[in-house]
Design a protein around this motif. Structure first.
Motif, short mmCIF file in Angstrom:
data_model
loop_
_atom_site.label_atom_id
_atom_site.label_comp_id
_atom_site.label_asym_id
_atom_site.label_seq_id
_atom_site.Cartn_x
_atom_site.Cartn_y
_atom_site.Cartn_z
N ALA A 19 45.34 43.80 38.58
CA ALA A 19 46.74 43.44 38.43
C ALA A 19 47.91 44.39 38.98
CB ALA A 19 47.02 43.43 36.77
N VAL A 20 47.37 45.45 39.13
CA VAL A 20 48.28 46.47 40.04
C VAL A 20 48.86 45.91 41.34
CG1 VAL A 20 48.42 48.98 41.06
CG2 VAL A 20 47.68 48.39 39.17
N TRP A 21 47.72 45.00 42.32
CA TRP A 21 47.84 45.33 43.53
C TRP A 21 48.60 43.82 43.37
CZ3 TRP A 21 42.16 45.20 44.17
CH2 TRP A 21 41.42 46.15 44.81
N LYS A 22 48.41 42.52 42.08
CA LYS A 22 49.75 41.78 42.28
C LYS A 22 50.82 42.22 42.65
CE LYS A 22 45.55 38.25 41.34
NZ LYS A 22 45.74 36.75 40.06
N ARG A 23 51.02 42.82 41.77
CA ARG A 23 52.66 43.55 42.23
C ARG A 23 52.85 43.31 43.35
NH1 ARG A 23 51.97 48.89 38.55
NH2 ARG A 23 51.17 48.15 36.53
N GLY A 24 52.25 42.95 44.80
CA GLY A 24 52.75 42.63 46.02
C GLY A 24 52.98 41.55 46.68
N SER B 117 48.87 41.18 50.88
CA SER B 117 48.29 42.55 50.76
C SER B 117 47.14 42.56 49.26
CB SER B 117 49.38 43.27 50.25
OG SER B 117 49.68 42.87 49.35
N THR B 118 47.18 41.67 48.92
CA THR B 118 46.57 42.08 47.58
C THR B 118 45.29 40.82 48.30
OG1 THR B 118 48.40 40.56 45.83
CG2 THR B 118 45.80 41.20 45.03
N ALA B 119 45.07 40.09 49.45
CA ALA B 119 43.46 40.10 49.33
C ALA B 119 43.93 40.92 50.89
CB ALA B 119 44.29 38.83 49.89
N SER B 120 44.38 41.09 51.00
CA SER B 120 43.36 42.29 52.30
C SER B 120 42.28 43.27 51.73
CB SER B 120 44.54 42.89 52.64
OG SER B 120 44.90 42.30 54.00
N LEU B 121 43.03 43.93 50.22
CA LEU B 121 42.58 44.99 49.23
C LEU B 121 41.46 44.52 48.16
CD1 LEU B 121 46.06 46.52 48.08
CD2 LEU B 121 44.40 47.24 49.90
N VAL B 122 41.62 43.15 48.20
CA VAL B 122 40.42 42.40 47.17
C VAL B 122 39.08 42.52 48.59
CG1 VAL B 122 39.56 40.34 46.31
CG2 VAL B 122 41.37 41.33 46.21
N THR B 123 39.41 41.91 50.17
CA THR B 123 38.55 41.71 50.87
C THR B 123 37.88 43.13 50.94
OG1 THR B 123 39.61 40.04 52.23
CG2 THR B 123 38.34 41.10 53.29
N THR B 124 38.61 44.32 51.43
CA THR B 124 38.32 45.68 51.11
C THR B 124 37.16 45.85 50.39
OG1 THR B 124 40.28 46.14 52.89
CG2 THR B 124 38.60 48.62 51.53
N LEU B 125 37.17 45.63 48.69
CA LEU B 125 36.76 46.13 47.84
C LEU B 125 35.15 45.23 48.00
CD1 LEU B 125 36.24 47.88 45.62
CD2 LEU B 125 37.85 45.96 43.88
N LYS B 126 35.15 44.03 48.23
CA LYS B 126 34.43 43.27 47.82
C LYS B 126 33.49 44.13 49.54
CE LYS B 126 35.99 38.79 46.61
NZ LYS B 126 34.57 38.86 45.95
N THR C 167 36.41 33.80 47.11
CA THR C 167 36.77 34.42 48.28
C THR C 167 38.09 35.44 48.05
OG1 THR C 167 38.61 32.39 48.93
CG2 THR C 167 37.12 32.31 49.59
N ALA C 168 38.37 35.59 49.07
CA ALA C 168 39.88 37.15 48.35
C ALA C 168 40.69 36.29 48.29
CB ALA C 168 39.92 38.01 50.05
N ALA C 169 40.88 35.29 48.78
CA ALA C 169 42.49 34.63 48.88
C ALA C 169 42.43 33.72 47.94
CB ALA C 169 42.46 33.68 50.19
N ALA C 170 41.41 33.55 46.90
CA ALA C 170 41.36 32.60 45.20
C ALA C 170 41.89 33.95 44.96
CB ALA C 170 40.46 32.29 45.86
N VAL C 171 41.00 34.53 44.50
CA VAL C 171 40.92 35.99 43.80
C VAL C 171 42.96 36.51 43.87
CG1 VAL C 171 40.41 38.69 43.55
CG2 VAL C 171 39.26 37.17 43.60
N ALA C 172 43.03 36.43 44.89
CA ALA C 172 44.78 37.09 44.78
C ALA C 172 45.73 36.29 44.66
CB ALA C 172 44.90 38.04 46.32
N GLY C 173 45.26 34.35 44.09
CA GLY C 173 45.63 33.44 44.05
C GLY C 173 47.20 33.52 45.44
N ARG C 174 46.51 32.67 47.05
CA ARG C 174 47.21 32.92 47.42
C ARG C 174 47.12 31.44 48.35
NH1 ARG C 174 46.04 36.82 53.32
NH2 ARG C 174 43.71 35.06 52.95
N PRO C 175 48.04 31.06 48.03
CA PRO C 175 47.93 29.12 48.37
C PRO C 175 46.70 29.17 49.45
CG PRO C 175 49.54 29.83 49.27
CD PRO C 175 49.22 30.99 48.30
N PRO C 176 46.00 28.03 49.73
CA PRO C 176 45.07 27.99 51.16
C PRO C 176 45.83 27.46 52.30
CG PRO C 176 44.55 25.97 49.46
CD PRO C 176 45.48 27.28 48.44
N ARG C 177 45.68 27.93 53.68
CA ARG C 177 46.63 27.70 54.54
C ARG C 177 45.22 25.95 55.09
NH1 ARG C 177 44.05 32.63 58.86
NH2 ARG C 177 44.82 34.34 57.13
#
Length: 385
Positions: A136-141, A145-154, A177-187
């Motif tokens: 929730a903290v990361w999704k403020r950005g 950037s959220t996907a990058s941090l999720v990837t690192t934690l994974k 995937t980190a993108a799905a967790v971050a809510g980033r739309p698919p490329r």
């Protein structure tokens, strides 16, 4: 669809401070084996020669305590050496590239700091509730950037068996995937960047191909001529002014015989003769330094320089001045440009490199950074010839 079973990872012993950070295959005899784990600064710059700037990992700041710092070191050490899949949906994984090390360590700092901010002072204390809170903290950005941090934690979770003295005990969003967790739309399936319009691309590409196929021969030949002149001048013994005058008169006679004027001062150096007129882009003053080089490499005295100025006013000057001829351009029936001089050779070499980049980018579809990686060794090789 079934997925391959993840290999069981053995828990490793704690890292010794005397261990080398990099695997041996990434090092060279010239650069040595590199930093050790116990160093507070890991300078990786000697091992990434094609990268501008420095690549240094600093562990003396940005961590709350020694445990967090040692965990970060163990993580980076493991990332350099091991390819561990961070998610079952990841198709391919490789060890971390050295060029991405600084950014990855920055993400590690943020992850550890934000986990501490939501109440998990150690990785081993992280629970599912903490993961929800930190996401929730990361999704403020931004989603990126959220996907990058999720990837690192994974990755921190995947390398857990090699982290000492701290490691995660809960899985980090398995099967997503980190993108799905971050809510980033698919490329999109294809590159959506708009193409350069044909009416612009066609003449640009035609000019670039001309430089690569035709002009390159003239440019490189002129560069060889300048190199040979300088090498010959370096090997000649020191002459008196009388010998310098004799050499110049010999050079002048050859110019008269070929119905050529003396080399003109380059337009970029016109400030040296602010009172000299400029006709059709040609400074009406002699290029004394090039004349010295082409007539024997001996520096002229003041009287001889004045005589050269007077003779230039009589016989005229020509743009460029080197002997290397320029190829006839079929579309005009004339040379594609005037002869070159040393300053112009350097400028044309830069144009040629740009033309190589344009042709490579058009034919390969490579990105700018990939083209730079390909052109860098070419430039280094060409510069040594």
């Amino acid at each position: 669809m079934t997925t391959a079973t993840q290999p069981r990872l053995r828990v490793s012993a704690a890292l010794s401070d005397d261990e080398y950070v990099l695997p041996k295959h990434l090092t060279t005899p010239t650069a040595g084996r590199g930093p050790r784990v116990g160093d507070m600064i890991w300078d990786l710059t000697p091992f990434v020669p094609r990268t501008a700037g420095t690549v240094r990992l600093v562990f003396s700041q940005g961590f709350d305590d020694d445990t967090a710092m040692r965990t970060a070191k163990a993580y980076m050490y493991s990332r350099f050496r091991r390819a561990i899949t961070a998610s079952h949906v990841t198709a391919h994984v490789k060890p971390l590239k050295l060029t991405g090390a600084v950014q990855e360590l920055g993400c590690v700092r943020i992850v550890l700091d934000d986990l501490r901010g939501v109440g998990a002072g150690r990785l081993s204390e992280v629970s599912r509730d903490h993961l929800v809170a930190v996401l929730a903290v990361w999704k403020r950005g931004s989603a990126s950037s959220t996907a990058s941090l999720v990837t690192t934690l994974k990755h921190i979770s995947a390398h857990g068996p090699y982290l000492h003295p701290d490691a995660l005990k809960v899985p980090t969003w398995p099967g997503r995937t980190a993108a799905a967790v971050a809510g980033r739309p698919p490329r999109p399936a294809e590159n959506s960047t708009a193409r350069i319009p044909e009416e612009i691309m066609a003449p640009l590409l035609r000019a670039a191909v001309f430089y690569v196929v035709i002009a390159s021969k003239d440019i490189l030949a002129a560069r060889c001529e300048v190199r040979d002149l300088r090498e010959a001048a370096r090997r000649r013994p020191v002459h008196t002014h009388g010998r310098a005058r004799a050499n110049f008169l010999t050079f002048l006679a050859k110019r008269r015989e070929a119905d050529r004027g003396l080399p003109a001062l380059p337009l970029g150096a016109a400030y040296l003769r602010p009172n000299a007129p400029v006709a059709d882009g040609v400074v009406q003053a002699p290029n004394i330094s090039l004349i010295e080089l082409m007539s024997g490499g001996t520096e002229f005295g003041q009287k001889l320089k004045r005589d050269v100025e007077a003779i230039a006013a009589e016989v005229g000057v020509e743009q460029g001045g080197l002997d290397t001829p320029m190829t006839i351009w079929a579309e005009s029936g004339r040379p594609w440009r005037a002869r070159l001089e040393p300053m112009g050779v350097n400028r044309e070499v830069d144009y040629l490199r740009t033309a190589c980049w344009i042709v490579m980018a058009y034919l390969s579809g490579m990105r700018d950074v990939e083209n730079e990686a390909e052109l860098h060794p070419m430039q280094h090789s060409a510069g040594s010839k």
